[in-house]
Design a protein around this motif. Sequence first.
Motif, mmCIF file in Angstrom:
data_model
loop_
_atom_site.group_PDB
_atom_site.id
_atom_site.type_symbol
_atom_site.label_atom_id
_atom_site.label_comp_id
_atom_site.label_asym_id
_atom_site.label_seq_id
_atom_site.Cartn_x
_atom_site.Cartn_y
_atom_site.Cartn_z
ATOM 1 N N ASN A 276 75.802 118.656 82.939
ATOM 2 C CA ASN A 276 76.697 119.672 81.723
ATOM 3 C C ASN A 276 76.125 120.539 82.425
ATOM 4 N N THR A 280 79.548 123.404 82.477
ATOM 5 C CA THR A 280 79.333 124.583 81.534
ATOM 6 C C THR A 280 79.654 125.892 83.068
ATOM 7 N N THR A 281 79.549 126.239 83.560
ATOM 8 C CA THR A 281 79.082 127.323 84.956
ATOM 9 C C THR A 281 80.914 126.894 85.479
ATOM 10 N N ARG A 283 83.726 125.793 84.146
ATOM 11 C CA ARG A 283 84.293 126.224 83.254
ATOM 12 C C ARG A 283 84.700 127.614 83.422
#
Length: 319
Positions: A276, A280-281, A283
């Motif tokens: 996850n 996040t990184t 994106r």
Amino acid sequence: MAVVLDLLKKDTRPRHPEKAHRPDQPILRKPEWIRVKAPGSPKWAETNRIVKENKLVTVCEEAGCPNIGECWEKKHATFMIMGDTCTRACAFCNVKTGRPEALDPHEPENVAKAVEKLGLRHVVITSVDRDDLADGGAQHFADVIHAIRARAPGTTIEILTPDFLRKDGALEVVVKARPDVFNHNLETVPSKYLTVRPGARYFHSIRLLQQVKELDPTIFTKSGIMVGLGEERNEVLQLMDDLRAADVDFMTIGQYLAPTRKHHPVIRYVTPAEFNAYATTARAKGFLLVSSTPLTRSSYHADEDFAKLKAARLSSNAG
């Protein structure tokens, strides 16, 4: 009842004596989060029948993919063209290595027939490495794309290609056939290439993806890696930057699972929380789409992901 990846293989006998890798470190026990259900539903059986009737090879079977039950239940399959024998011996791969047979001239039409029978909205076409061919199999990829377009014009096409290393003009042939998605996997971080992907060159693969965009900016580009091979987090983040510098749209990250004890060992199992965090990184770095889970594979949920890619591009352009 959940079963682990090893039970999904067609043949548990060692297939790759040339890939022997006997590490000192013990084999790690698979965690619960990467266990999957055994295949066998009626829809899975129908997909299996269509594949066999058309004498096709799927990477789902050859690579021992853990998602084969779910994907074939939905009539999703990734067709592997140009035979089942690869000219390279990557330490992570379950496809056999050796001298491939001649190309089957009927294969493009057989693949197209299967796509039509399955009623696929989106199809993924991949291949073994064919370093023995002058163009690396580029024209065969193009022929398959054209055959699918003729029989199933409504089907979108994603290709997962080899690197066409030292095959001048090959990439141009494939791009000219205009697949909807061009995928080429980096597989791992550059520091692991010597042991994991010795026949390939990291920066050649980056440049290949960049060239696709230069040749046809409308084609979506995609690349994926496996984690758990001993890479460091900062190496993964640098790889993300390299992909974005090449204007790659979509990145996939999945857990490496050793096909047999002869292959490169799993150094560790990356937790869902870490996957996850990678998503996040990625994106934040600007990818249009990211799939980062333990069971993510290059073509997993490819049809749904293609719809998301189109929507993301529209949103990005509107912004």
